[in-house]
Structures are given as C-alpha cells and as structure tokens.
Design a protein around this motif. Structure first.
Motif, PDB file in Angstrom:
ATOM      1  N   PHE A 210      55.486  49.665  73.177  1.00  0.00           N
ATOM      2  CA  PHE A 210      54.690  49.293  72.000  1.00  0.00           C
ATOM      3  C   PHE A 210      55.568  48.330  71.193  1.00  0.00           C
ATOM      4  CE2 PHE A 210      51.975  53.406  71.214  1.00  0.00           C
ATOM      5  CZ  PHE A 210      51.521  53.360  72.522  1.00  0.00           C
ATOM      6  N   TYR A 211      55.013  47.193  70.821  1.00  0.00           N
ATOM      7  CA  TYR A 211      55.775  46.202  70.049  1.00  0.00           C
ATOM      8  C   TYR A 211      55.124  45.975  68.696  1.00  0.00           C
ATOM      9  CZ  TYR A 211      57.353  44.501  74.716  1.00  0.00           C
ATOM     10  OH  TYR A 211      57.864  44.361  75.975  1.00  0.00           O
ATOM     11  N   GLU A 212      55.923  45.552  67.736  1.00  0.00           N
ATOM     12  CA  GLU A 212      55.334  44.981  66.508  1.00  0.00           C
ATOM     13  C   GLU A 212      56.196  43.817  66.036  1.00  0.00           C
ATOM     14  OE1 GLU A 212      52.628  47.199  63.756  1.00  0.00           O
ATOM     15  OE2 GLU A 212      54.344  46.950  62.420  1.00  0.00           O
ATOM     16  N   PHE A 213      55.494  42.787  65.576  1.00  0.00           N
ATOM     17  CA  PHE A 213      56.157  41.573  65.099  1.00  0.00           C
ATOM     18  C   PHE A 213      55.813  41.384  63.631  1.00  0.00           C
ATOM     19  CE2 PHE A 213      54.890  41.190  69.542  1.00  0.00           C
ATOM     20  CZ  PHE A 213      56.109  40.955  70.158  1.00  0.00           C
ATOM     21  N   HIS A 214      56.816  41.132  62.811  1.00  0.00           N
ATOM     22  CA  HIS A 214      56.609  40.870  61.376  1.00  0.00           C
ATOM     23  C   HIS A 214      57.133  39.480  61.052  1.00  0.00           C
ATOM     24  CE1 HIS A 214      56.771  45.440  60.137  1.00  0.00           C
ATOM     25  NE2 HIS A 214      55.798  45.165  60.981  1.00  0.00           N
ATOM     26  N   GLY A 215      56.431  38.747  60.244  1.00  0.00           N
ATOM     27  CA  GLY A 215      56.958  37.453  59.815  1.00  0.00           C
ATOM     28  C   GLY A 215      55.867  36.558  59.275  1.00  0.00           C
ATOM     29  N   THR A 216      56.171  35.306  59.247  1.00  0.00           N
ATOM     30  CA  THR A 216      55.147  34.329  58.890  1.00  0.00           C
ATOM     31  C   THR A 216      54.282  34.121  60.125  1.00  0.00           C
ATOM     32  OG1 THR A 216      56.549  32.523  59.625  1.00  0.00           O
ATOM     33  CG2 THR A 216      56.706  33.141  57.302  1.00  0.00           C
ATOM     34  N   GLU A 217      53.169  33.456  59.913  1.00  0.00           N
ATOM     35  CA  GLU A 217      52.253  33.146  61.025  1.00  0.00           C
ATOM     36  C   GLU A 217      53.038  32.519  62.189  1.00  0.00           C
ATOM     37  OE1 GLU A 217      48.723  33.402  60.016  1.00  0.00           O
ATOM     38  OE2 GLU A 217      48.231  33.271  62.159  1.00  0.00           O
ATOM     39  N   ALA A 218      53.814  31.478  61.855  1.00  0.00           N
ATOM     40  CA  ALA A 218      54.538  30.751  62.904  1.00  0.00           C
ATOM     41  C   ALA A 218      55.665  31.610  63.489  1.00  0.00           C
ATOM     42  CB  ALA A 218      55.114  29.458  62.339  1.00  0.00           C
ATOM     43  N   GLY A 219      56.322  32.362  62.628  1.00  0.00           N
ATOM     44  CA  GLY A 219      57.438  33.195  63.082  1.00  0.00           C
ATOM     45  C   GLY A 219      56.978  34.248  64.076  1.00  0.00           C
ATOM     46  N   VAL A 220      55.868  34.897  63.766  1.00  0.00           N
ATOM     47  CA  VAL A 220      55.339  35.938  64.640  1.00  0.00           C
ATOM     48  C   VAL A 220      54.936  35.332  65.988  1.00  0.00           C
ATOM     49  CG1 VAL A 220      53.315  37.426  64.973  1.00  0.00           C
ATOM     50  CG2 VAL A 220      54.662  37.578  62.869  1.00  0.00           C
ATOM     51  N   GLU A 221      54.302  34.176  65.932  1.00  0.00           N
ATOM     52  CA  GLU A 221      53.876  33.512  67.172  1.00  0.00           C
ATOM     53  C   GLU A 221      55.097  33.208  68.043  1.00  0.00           C
ATOM     54  OE1 GLU A 221      52.223  32.270  70.233  1.00  0.00           O
ATOM     55  OE2 GLU A 221      51.010  33.205  68.669  1.00  0.00           O
ATOM     56  N   GLU A 222      56.154  32.718  67.377  1.00  0.00           N
ATOM     57  CA  GLU A 222      57.389  32.360  68.077  1.00  0.00           C
ATOM     58  C   GLU A 222      58.034  33.596  68.729  1.00  0.00           C
ATOM     59  OE1 GLU A 222      60.280  28.940  66.374  1.00  0.00           O
ATOM     60  OE2 GLU A 222      60.391  30.862  65.346  1.00  0.00           O
ATOM     61  N   GLN A 223      58.133  34.683  67.965  1.00  0.00           N
ATOM     62  CA  GLN A 223      58.713  35.920  68.507  1.00  0.00           C
ATOM     63  C   GLN A 223      57.899  36.438  69.690  1.00  0.00           C
ATOM     64  OE1 GLN A 223      59.357  39.114  65.566  1.00  0.00           O
ATOM     65  NE2 GLN A 223      59.348  37.569  63.972  1.00  0.00           N
TER      66      GLN A 223
ATOM     67  N   SER B  44      63.622  45.129  79.979  1.00  0.00           N
ATOM     68  CA  SER B  44      62.884  44.196  79.131  1.00  0.00           C
ATOM     69  C   SER B  44      63.295  44.374  77.659  1.00  0.00           C
ATOM     70  CB  SER B  44      61.384  44.442  79.331  1.00  0.00           C
ATOM     71  OG  SER B  44      60.636  43.593  78.517  1.00  0.00           O
ATOM     72  N   VAL B  45      63.484  45.631  77.266  1.00  0.00           N
ATOM     73  CA  VAL B  45      63.941  45.917  75.896  1.00  0.00           C
ATOM     74  C   VAL B  45      65.329  45.317  75.663  1.00  0.00           C
ATOM     75  CG1 VAL B  45      64.687  47.743  74.315  1.00  0.00           C
ATOM     76  CG2 VAL B  45      62.654  48.076  75.744  1.00  0.00           C
ATOM     77  N   ILE B  46      66.225  45.579  76.612  1.00  0.00           N
ATOM     78  CA  ILE B  46      67.613  45.136  76.435  1.00  0.00           C
ATOM     79  C   ILE B  46      67.667  43.619  76.261  1.00  0.00           C
ATOM     80  CG2 ILE B  46      69.863  44.981  77.595  1.00  0.00           C
ATOM     81  CD1 ILE B  46      69.275  47.700  78.872  1.00  0.00           C
ATOM     82  N   LEU B  47      66.927  42.924  77.102  1.00  0.00           N
ATOM     83  CA  LEU B  47      66.961  41.467  77.008  1.00  0.00           C
ATOM     84  C   LEU B  47      66.342  40.971  75.692  1.00  0.00           C
ATOM     85  CD1 LEU B  47      68.205  39.428  78.905  1.00  0.00           C
ATOM     86  CD2 LEU B  47      65.910  38.839  79.700  1.00  0.00           C
ATOM     87  N   THR B  48      65.294  41.652  75.252  1.00  0.00           N
ATOM     88  CA  THR B  48      64.654  41.276  73.980  1.00  0.00           C
ATOM     89  C   THR B  48      65.651  41.395  72.825  1.00  0.00           C
ATOM     90  OG1 THR B  48      62.509  42.028  74.800  1.00  0.00           O
ATOM     91  CG2 THR B  48      62.740  41.811  72.419  1.00  0.00           C
ATOM     92  N   ILE B  49      66.389  42.489  72.813  1.00  0.00           N
ATOM     93  CA  ILE B  49      67.364  42.703  71.738  1.00  0.00           C
ATOM     94  C   ILE B  49      68.513  41.710  71.875  1.00  0.00           C
ATOM     95  CG2 ILE B  49      69.053  44.343  70.793  1.00  0.00           C
ATOM     96  CD1 ILE B  49      66.094  45.024  70.180  1.00  0.00           C
ATOM     97  N   GLN B  50      69.002  41.530  73.104  1.00  0.00           N
ATOM     98  CA  GLN B  50      70.146  40.620  73.290  1.00  0.00           C
ATOM     99  C   GLN B  50      69.759  39.180  72.982  1.00  0.00           C
ATOM    100  OE1 GLN B  50      71.558  41.708  77.217  1.00  0.00           O
ATOM    101  NE2 GLN B  50      72.932  43.260  76.385  1.00  0.00           N
ATOM    102  N   ALA B  51      68.466  38.852  73.129  1.00  0.00           N
ATOM    103  CA  ALA B  51      68.016  37.488  72.799  1.00  0.00           C
ATOM    104  C   ALA B  51      67.949  37.281  71.289  1.00  0.00           C
ATOM    105  CB  ALA B  51      66.655  37.224  73.427  1.00  0.00           C
ATOM    106  N   GLY B  52      68.150  38.359  70.526  1.00  0.00           N
ATOM    107  CA  GLY B  52      68.177  38.225  69.073  1.00  0.00           C
ATOM    108  C   GLY B  52      66.805  38.103  68.440  1.00  0.00           C
ATOM    109  N   VAL B  53      65.771  38.525  69.145  1.00  0.00           N
ATOM    110  CA  VAL B  53      64.427  38.496  68.548  1.00  0.00           C
ATOM    111  C   VAL B  53      64.390  39.495  67.390  1.00  0.00           C
ATOM    112  CG1 VAL B  53      61.959  38.821  68.974  1.00  0.00           C
ATOM    113  CG2 VAL B  53      63.449  38.005  70.822  1.00  0.00           C
ATOM    114  N   PRO B  54      63.993  39.063  66.211  1.00  0.00           N
ATOM    115  CA  PRO B  54      63.974  39.993  65.060  1.00  0.00           C
ATOM    116  C   PRO B  54      62.727  40.874  65.088  1.00  0.00           C
ATOM    117  CG  PRO B  54      63.266  37.819  64.343  1.00  0.00           C
ATOM    118  CD  PRO B  54      63.598  37.687  65.808  1.00  0.00           C
ATOM    119  N   ILE B  55      62.589  41.589  66.173  1.00  0.00           N
ATOM    120  CA  ILE B  55      61.387  42.400  66.391  1.00  0.00           C
ATOM    121  C   ILE B  55      61.363  43.553  65.401  1.00  0.00           C
ATOM    122  CG2 ILE B  55      62.387  43.977  68.125  1.00  0.00           C
ATOM    123  CD1 ILE B  55      59.755  43.200  69.782  1.00  0.00           C
ATOM    124  N   ALA B  56      60.157  43.918  64.930  1.00  0.00           N
ATOM    125  CA  ALA B  56      60.059  44.978  63.922  1.00  0.00           C
ATOM    126  C   ALA B  56      60.013  46.354  64.568  1.00  0.00           C
ATOM    127  CB  ALA B  56      58.833  44.767  63.049  1.00  0.00           C
TER     128      ALA B  56
END
Lengths: 466, 466
Positions: B283-296, B242-254
């Motif tokens: 454990f995940y964390e998402f940083h961004g704008t309201e819409a950006g975080v929702e999208e990630q 799941s991690v590998i795919l998240t990174i390969q999908a280019g999600v700018p995860i924090a």
C-alpha cells in the motif's frame, strides 16, 4: 589556600603523572596549549585547565576519565574550540581532553545512508569524505566544528529548517561515562522503542554527563537539483515577514537565512560578495527534483515580490553557491573582524515563527535604543537569530550594558514561547536563563546530572547549577 | 502472606481511602473495571491493579501520585488500553490512573503548526478537531490510541517513513514526576539547545519515570495532493526489494506498507477489500504538490514494474483512501479475528533498510519451519515489520514455541544492527531483550530510572529490571 585546594592540587599532580605514563607526549601542561584550550570563540576570558591530553581511542578516553574519577578531578572535553558560551573553560581546573586526534571516519553505509565517525571529525571533513558517494551530512554551524562538539551542543545551522538539528540526525553514540565506562547508545535501525533514549540525553549535554567519542550520523542523498538565490528587501520587517509567510506556506525550503543591512555591509567586505547592497537580505536554497525546485522557487519568488523583494539573484554554479554559503557561515567572523580590538558575543534566541517579526523588530529597537550598532543574522526559517555584540571584556560598563540588553532579548524570547538558545547551548553564558525558561524542570535536570555524574567531574560549572 | 505484603495491603487501603475523598466516584475497586484495565490488546494474562481512578486534571494526577509516593504504592498510567507488551498490567498491584477523562485539546496554533492536548485525547480525535484548519497530526499506530500513551511508548505507524515517530513530533510535555511534582518540558520554539532533553527522556519511557498528562504536538499542513495506490507482487522477496529500492532512491514517500499474502487474505475478509488477490502487496501513499506527487508516483511505478508488480490500483477519492488505510490499521484485528479462540502476539523488530529482505525472508522461513502460519505486515519503509502469532496462553507448549521463534526473530534483527522493537515498546514482553540490544548501556538506563523514581513506584516491572 584552603586544605581542600591543596588536596585538589595533589590529586591533579597524581592524575597528570599517571596520564604521562599512559599517553607519553600526548599530554601537556604547557601554558600556551592550556590557554588555547581554555577559551572558545567568544568573549569569555580564557580559563585554562591543568593539562591538555590528546587521546587516540575511546579506550584511552575511558582510561583518562577513570583516573580523573578516582581523584575527583574535572574533565573538560574539547573539539575545535569554536564554542560560543564558555563551554571549554576550566573554572574548577582539571584535565582537558582534546578529541581532535580521533578524527577517523569509521564506517559508511551508503545503502542505509548512515555513517559512524570519531568525535574529532569535522563537519567539512565528513562531507569531503562522502564526496563521491552521492550523500551528504547537512548540519552546518558557522564554524567547521567537530561532530562530537556539535552533538554535545545540539548544534544546527543553515540547513536545519529542512533537515533538523543534531537531535534529529544522530542515530547513536559511543560515550565514556563519568566513571569511565564505555557505552553505546542508539542503533542503526531508523526507529526504535527499546528503552530510554540515552542518545538524546547525551546530545546537547555539553560534556556535563560524559565524553562523546563516536557519533553515528544519518546521511542524506545529495538532491538532484540545488539552486540558491539572494533577495534584498526594503526593510527588515518586510524581509522577516517574507520568511514567515514562506514557512507558513509549507515550502520545504532547504535554507532561508537573514542578514540585516549592517551584517550585509560586513559580509560584503569580509567575504568579497559582489553585486549586493547593504540592505536586509535573505539567502535561499532549494533542494529537490528539477520540477520540485522550480515549483518551490516560483512560490517563494511570489512571496518575495509581495514584500518588495528585489528580483532573485540566482547562483547557478557550485563554486558560486559555495562562495555564497561560505560567506554566510563566515558572518560571525565578518562581524568580529569589523572591530578587531573587541570580542564577539552572539545572542541565540529562537521563537515560534509567528512571533519572529515582533521579536526581531523589538530586539533591533532595543539594541539601537541602548546605543549598540549590532548586526543581526539568523536561521530565520526556524525562528532563530543572532545579534552580534562586540565588547571589550575589560570594560566593565560595556560588559554590563551588553549583558543587560542580552537579558532583555532572552526574556522577550521566553515570553513569546521561545528559548534562550536555539543552537549555541547554555555553557557558562546562559546558566542564568535556564531556570527562567524551564522553571521546576531544571530540578529534574539536576537530578539527571547528579545521577550520571555524582562527583560533578564532567565539565563542571556549565549548564546546570548543582 | 509475608509481613511486607500485609503492610503493602494496609498502604493500598490507606491510599484508596484518601483517593475516595479526593475523587469521589472517580475511583473504583470494581473487579470488572480493574480487569479491563489490567490488560492491553496482547496475549498477557490480565493482572489487575487494586483500584482504577479517573482524574480530570494534571493537578489531580499530581495528588494521586503524591499519595502513592507517600505510601510507596505503584502507579500504572492507562490510556486506551491498546498496548501490545503488557504495559498496563499491575504485577505489583497499585493504582491505575486512567487518563481518558483528560481528553481536551487545550490550544491550537495554526500560525506555528502546533497544538497542546491532554494525554487522553486520541489520535483520531486530534485530527477530527483539526479538520477545518488545513493541518493534521500524522502519527498513526493501528489502534486509535491516546496521545499520552503514544508519547509514552514512542509510537509510530504508517506515516513514520515520512513524518517520523513520536520522538520527532512531540515539542514538549507536562509530566507528573514520581514524587508528584508537575513539570513542563520542551517549548514552542522549533529548536532549542537549552539544557537536557527531558522531553525525549519521557517519550518512550512507558510510564516508568512519570505520568505524561499533556503533550505539545508538531502539526503538518495537509498536502495539496494526496494519492494512494496498491500494487501486488509475485513474491514476498520482490515486494520487499521494491520497497528497499524505493527508499534508497530517496523518494519522499508518505506511506509504504507491506501485507504478505496471508495478511491480505485476512484483510480482504475482515475489511471487505474489493478487487485484490491474496498476494504480497504494498500500500503506498504520496503527499505533495500536484507535480511532486506525479513525479514520485512515476518513479515508484517504474521500480514496481522492475519487480513484477501489478499495475497500480489508484484510490482517487478520500472515502476510498480512508477505507484502504483503515483496513491497513485494522490488520492486527483482521489477524486476530481469524482465530477467535486465541490471542495475538505481534513481533516488532526493525532493521536497517538494506537488511530488510534478508530479515523478512529468513523470518518467514523460520516461522513456516516452526510450524506456524503467521501473517506478516509492516512499516517496511522504516525497516519495521510485524509477525502476528496467534496463541492460547494456557497452552504451555504453544507459548514456548512462539516465544522461541520470537526470540530467534529478535536475535536475527539485533545481529543485523536492528532493534527488538520499532514502535510497540519493551513493556513486560521484551525486557529480556533490552540487554541483548543495548549491553552495558542498560546499566545507565537503570541509573536514570533509579534517579527519577527512587522508590520504583512508576509502572514497576516494566522495561528495565531494577
């Protein structure tokens, strides 16, 4: 001629003889080839080396360097010859190593987004090669420079505001050291704390510590959505303040480039840009998801409005976008084409973003006050801008006046916490400023140079005075 | 005792005498203080130096180093003492410089998002200081380490997947060189091509080239929106894929952090985490704008679903989020607390993301097959993970078996294009692996060490064998 110089001549003849055996017709002493290799795209007079050779492999480069080392003959690495600071001149003679026949992409790892290329691969060639992979390499100096040369000068370009410079985007290198050993630095892991950062020692070392023969690059996924825009401003001050606020607002903009009114005038003519006026202008690019790009653009549009910017002109299709950015990349050529009898000299200071308006405006006043009519263009999101002086290298008075003005530009930038060069490197042209900028630390740079290249054969006479 | 050792003793007595004059009661030879400074948070037996001193300024550090240099006495820099690779041991005796009384934030430039701190400022202290500015410094090793120590070991942590490591986030340094000179490296401009990258030479040099006394840091705006989530998986393999795919999908995860089931069991107990099972967990964390975080988050949720992840458990408020991440930062302490009679040894390999599943699963099989029951935890978005061995340093057989297993872990990672250490550094513990990883390049590291520290007084016996 002193005895030492005669010995030097003998040494060079011996090296050339041995290289002829090694390389056959891939070494030449033809004056035309040597002169072509003795200058970049700058105002320095050509200083040819004694011979130019064209290796096909790292092993051949190692053999060449070993021969030169054995005879204490200088080695000058050469890529596309688009240096702007005299990096490829041969003030002490020696052998130029033209790496452009080492132009293979060696491996691409889409699953890890990295690739390894030979030093002679150009930035456009990398991206052409990657075209169908969904990835790209973002670092883009104006010229279609070689990746080896870009690594050697710590190059950047329009995308650096978002993607960083060669410093951030080289994962590892293959290097031939000053004694002809082949070493590999770095690795494919995204991070490592294993030992001294040799990669970063060679990135930006301008050929003075070794010859970079292969470069391992970090790649990026092509964004889902890319949108470019152009906005024109009533004054230079308003354009620059618009940039500063955009950066301070934390917009993850991919490109934000300034062209002043004179630069716009020249680019409109040179690159056949339609629909723009000769006014201070910002070229923008937004990368992200559909929603992300919309969000960024909305914010930037509001900032532009506050500074009297014209309505955004969007360039929607890829071809139009490429034309716009090619025009930006060609700005230097547009500038020098306007005065075909002269040569260009591009300043390259970079200051903290908060000081950018003050720095650019003082610089504009200074150049105008000194009687120059110079275009200004720059990677303003990074605080980096170029003033393009045109000069006749044989006109001593003009050269002196340009150099005086340039010195004031550099001193002003350093006084603001900036640097004499954001991306072009030190070469011959900025050696005088290294000490002004780094003080006592330059002595440590000398220590490094002496340790890695004790005989001072690697691109001597550049960067650090030994 | 040989004559040389007696001379050494004399030299140390002389240096201590002179330092007592310089520092008064800010130098001590008390065994309790020396022993405390003679070990990190690892399994190495304490090796105390001859005295510990507590300077208040770069100038005092320079005086201390000058005295040591004059008498060829080793210098061991010390921060919070949270090293995991024996960095602070004094195998050749000498003077420990504890930098923790140099703990002032010197300047903050909100308009350029950078600050300058003394080496003894800790990462939490920086962020506490910045609290009302809207900015933060993201690099976060488990311990509340000193910024100087973090720079010296090229530290990273949970945020590195988005914000990089100390390599990317140090703009410049003040360093006392091995002969006691004070130099400043880098600058405040966002980029520079002016000379060798001395900053990157000292970042990760582990005190072996000089003493870092001040660090200029890059800061970031606190994102408009921050959201954390926890997701539990049926198996380790599914979590890692799941991690590998998240990174390969280019999600700018924090942040994207793995805790295996044993680590979860220990963290639930140690950090009083409620509502979770002892299963492989991200454990995940998402940083961004309201819409950006929702999208990630949407994208990551879909990937998690594909690998059988439980529904995301969101942590909405700051306090709950901080508790979650403190638990993650305390994982090492949770691990060692489970076996209070033993000491911890944390492996630290990092591999290209495409090899991560293979590497972690083979490692799990190897440790289990070797009879160890070790928790695994890691910054998996970077391909970096830790296996926490617990050992009794006096049990020779256990130490040997742990070291054998660790050697296989390192060899496996290097064979996959990875590194023996993602963030802990080489210190004493990984010296054997530097050559395996870098080959011939280690000789160039030696050249650098000898040039910058010809008498080998700077943290000798660490990183590179001279």
């Amino acid at each position: 001629m002193t005895e030492q110089a005669v010995v030097q001549d003998d040494a060079i003849s011996e090296v050339i003889g041995a290289l002829e055996e090694l390389l056959g017709d891939r070494i030449t002493t033809s004056m035309a080839v040597r002169e072509h290799h003795g200058r970049g795209e700058d105002y320095f007079k050509p200083v040819p080396s004694d011979a130019v050779c064209f290796p096909h492999s790292t092993e051949e480069v190692a053999e060449i360097v070993k021969l030169c080392a054995a005879h204490k003959v200088p080695v000058i690495p050469f890529g596309t010859g688009t240096s702007l600071e005299g990096h490829v001149t041969a003030p002490h003679g020696g052998i130029t190593i033209d790496l452009m026949q080492m132009n293979n992409v060696l491996e691409v790892h889409p699953e890890d987004m990295d690739c390894r290329v030979q030093a002679g691969v150009t930035r456009k060639q990398v991206n052409e090669y990657l075209r169908d992979t969904g990835m790209f390499f973002p670092i883009d100096p104006g010229a279609d420079a070689s990746i080896g040369g870009m690594a050697a000068t710590r190059a950047s370009g329009t995308n650096a505001v978002r993607y960083g410079t060669m410093k951030e985007n080289v994962l590892g290198l293959t290097v031939v050291t000053a004694d002809g050993r082949i070493i590999k630095t770095g690795g494919r892991a995204k991070k490592s704390a294993a030992g001294y950062d040799l990669t970063r020692i060679f990135v930006g070392s301008e050929g003075t510590l070794g010859v970079i023969t292969e470069v391992h690059l970090k790649l990026y996924g092509i964004p889902e959505k890319i949108a470019s825009a152009v906005c024109q401003y009533p004054s230079l001050e308003e354009a620059v303040n618009s940039v500063i606020l955009t950066i301070q607002a934390g917009v993850p903009i991919a490109r934000i480039e300034l062209l002043d009114s004179l630069m716009m005038e020249r680019s409109i003519a040179y690159s056949d840009l339609k629909g723009y006026e000769a006014k201070p202008t910002l070229f923008y690019e937004f990368h992200g998801t559909e929603a992300g790009v919309e969000e960024q653009a909305q914010l930037v549009r509001e900032i532009a409005d506050d500074f009297g910017g014209s309505a955004f002109q969007w360039t929607v299709d890829t071809e139009e976008r490429n034309h716009l950015w090619q025009a930006r990349h060609d700005a230097y050529y547009a500038g020098i084409a306007a005065e075909p009898t002269k040569l260009g000299m591009s300043t390259d200071v970079c200051v903290p973003i908060s000081r950018l308006a003050e720095c650019i405006l003082a610089t504009e006043q200074d150049t105008k006050g000194s009687g120059f009519d110079c275009p200004i263009v720059g990677h303003v999101g990074d605080g980096n801008f170029h003033v393009l002086f045109m000069l006749d290298p044989d006109d001593e008075d003009e050269v002196r006046r340009v150099k005086d003005c340039n010195r004031r530009i550099v001193e002003r930038a350093i006084a603001m916490g900036g640097t004499c060069t954001g991306e072009h490197g030190v070469g011959v042209g900025k050696m005088d400023y290294l000490e002004d900028e780094h003080g006592e630390a330059v002595e440590l740079m000398r220590t490094l140079k002496r340790a890695f290249d004790p005989e001072n054969i690697m691109n001597p006479g550049k960067m650090v005075r030994i």
